[in-house]
Write an enzyme that holds these catalytic residues in place. Structure first.
Site, PDB file in Angstrom:
ATOM      1  N   CYS A  28       2.620   6.071  -3.959  1.00  0.00           N
ATOM      2  CA  CYS A  28       1.761   5.156  -4.421  1.00  0.00           C
ATOM      3  C   CYS A  28       2.253   4.593  -5.700  1.00  0.00           C
ATOM      4  O   CYS A  28       1.839   3.221  -5.956  1.00  0.00           O
ATOM      5  CB  CYS A  28       0.383   6.005  -4.607  1.00  0.00           C
ATOM      6  N   ASP A  29       2.636   5.475  -6.419  1.00  0.00           N
ATOM      7  CA  ASP A  29       2.725   4.647  -8.020  1.00  0.00           C
ATOM      8  C   ASP A  29       4.163   4.625  -8.438  1.00  0.00           C
ATOM      9  O   ASP A  29       4.533   4.325  -9.494  1.00  0.00           O
ATOM     10  CB  ASP A  29       2.183   5.972  -8.817  1.00  0.00           C
ATOM     11  N   CYS A  74       0.962  11.086  -6.494  1.00  0.00           N
ATOM     12  CA  CYS A  74       1.502  10.109  -5.248  1.00  0.00           C
ATOM     13  C   CYS A  74       2.727   9.319  -5.754  1.00  0.00           C
ATOM     14  O   CYS A  74       2.598   8.333  -6.190  1.00  0.00           O
ATOM     15  CB  CYS A  74       0.627   9.489  -4.735  1.00  0.00           C
TER      16      CYS A  74
END
Length: 309
Positions: free
Chosen positions: A134-135, A131
Site C-alpha cells: 500500500c505505502d 502494508c
C-alpha cells in the site's frame, strides 16, 4: 426484520452493500468500531483499479459508501455486541438494540498486530505503516533506509517488495533465523539490499518530537545492548488478528481465527456469509476484498430467493 445485515464498512462490506442494494435488498450496514476499515489508515492507495493517479484511502471508502447508499444501502454507526446465529431469524445486539435479519454478511476485517509502543501509535501514517504494497512507493520512503519488523513470510515479502524503492531494508527479527519458508527466507537473505538484524526487538520508534520517523531504538535480546538505527520508515509485519472473536464457537474458523467459507462465501451456518480480511489471510488486498464482498452479496441474494420460493 432486515433481509441483509452487513458487518463492516471496508472494501468487502461496502461492495457487498452495493450489490445487495442494487438487488433491492435494502441492506443495513454496521460500521463497527473502525468505519471504513484498515484502508482509511492508508494515505495513498495506488493499486485499486480505476484511479491512475492514486486515491486517499479515506476518500476511496467514502466514495464506496456513497455509491452503496445511492442504491438504498443504509449505513449505521454502531458495534455488534452479541449475536445468536442459531435462531431464525438471525439475531444480534447492536448498541443495546435487538436487530433481526434473514441473512448476515460478516465483513469485519482484520487488525494489524502492533508492537504496542506509544511511539508506534504517535507516528502511524507518519512513517509507521503495516502494508508495504500500500505505502512502499510513497515519496517519503524512496531512496531511504527502511526497517521491516518480523521474520515470517509476510515480513520477507514486505522487505523484498521495499527493495524496489529503498536504499536499504533492515529486517529486524527477535530470533537468529527466519520463520519464513525456506524458499522465501533464502530469497530474502540473498538480496543484497536486505540486511537482517538478528536477535533484536524495536523498543522505540524515533522521533515523535519531529512528527516523523527518523530511526528505531533496538535491543539485542542476547546481549541486552541497545542501539539506534537510522531509517525513514518502519513497516510492521508481525501478523494480523481477524476481527472474529464475536463468532467463535458458532462460525467455523481456522486456528488463527479466520472464518472458513464452505461453498462460495457461505459459512457453516445457513444464511451467514463472509467476505474480506476476516476470511483471507493470504492476499489481504482491497481489490480482493471487494471481489469477495461482491460474491457474498450474490450468494446472499440467491439464498433469499430460495428461502422465499
Amino acid at each position: 426484520m432486515e433481509k441483509v445485515v452487513i458487518i463492516g464498512t471496508g472494501c468487502a462490506g461496502l461492495t457487498a452493500a452495493l450489490y445487495a442494494a442494487r438487488a433491492n435488498l435494502s441492506p443495513l450496514v454496521l460500521t463497527g468500531s473502525m468505519p471504513g476499515g484498515l484502508l482509511t489508515t492508508t494515505s495513498i492507495v495506488e493499486n485499486f483499479p480505476g484511479f491512475p493517479e492514486g486515491i486517499d484511502g479515506y476518500e476511496l471508502m467514502t466514495r464506496m459508501q456513497k455509491q452503496a447508499e445511492r442504491f438504498g444501502a443504509r449505513v449505521r454507526f454502531g458495534a455488534v455486541e452479541a449475536v445468536d446465529l442459531l435462531k431464525r431469524p438471525l439475531v444480534m445486539t447492536v448498541d443495546d438494540e435487538r436487530v433481526e435479519t434473514q441473512t448476515l454478511i460478516i465483513a469485519s476485517g482484520a487488525s494489524h498486530r502492533h508492537l504496542g509502543l506509544e511511539s508506534e501509535s504517535l507516528l502511524e501514517r507518519k512513517g509507521v505503516t503495516y502494508c508495504a504494497t500500500c505505502d512502499g512507493a510513497l515519496p517519503i520512503f524512496r531512496n531511504q533506509p527502511l526497517v521491516v519488523v518480523g521474520g515470517g513470510d509476510s515480513a520477507c515479502e514486505e522487505a523484498t517488495y521495499l527493495t524496489r524503492f529503498s536504499s536499504m531494508v533492515y529486517l529486524v527479527h527477535r530470533r537468529d533465523t527466519l520463520r519464513a519458508s525456506k524458499i522465501m527466507a533464502g530469497r530474502t537473505l540473498s538480496n543484497p539490499k536486505i540486511k537482517p538484524v538478528w536477535d533484536s526487538v524495536v523498543t522505540e520508534i524515533l522521533d515523535p518530537k519531529q512528527d516523523k520517523v527518523t530511526g528505531v531504538r533496538l535491543k539485542n535480546l542476547r546481549t541486552g545492548k541497545e542501539s539506534v538505527l537510522d531509517c525513514a520508515g518502519v513497516f510492521v509485519a508481525i501478523g494480523h488478528v481477524p476481527n472474529t472473536q464475536l463468532f467463535k464457537g458458532v462460525i467455523e474458523m481456522d486456528d488463527n481465527g479466520y472464518i472458513i467459507p464452505r461453498r462460495g462465501m457461505e459459512t457453516n451456518v445457513p444464511g451467514v456469509f463472509v467476505a474480506g480480511d476476516c476470511s483471507d489471510h493470504f492476499y489481504r488486498q482491497a481489490v480482493t476484498a471487494a471481489g469477495m464482498g461482491c460474491a457474498a452479496a450474490i450468494d446472499a441474494e440467491h439464498y433469499l430467493a430460495r428461502l422465499n420460493q
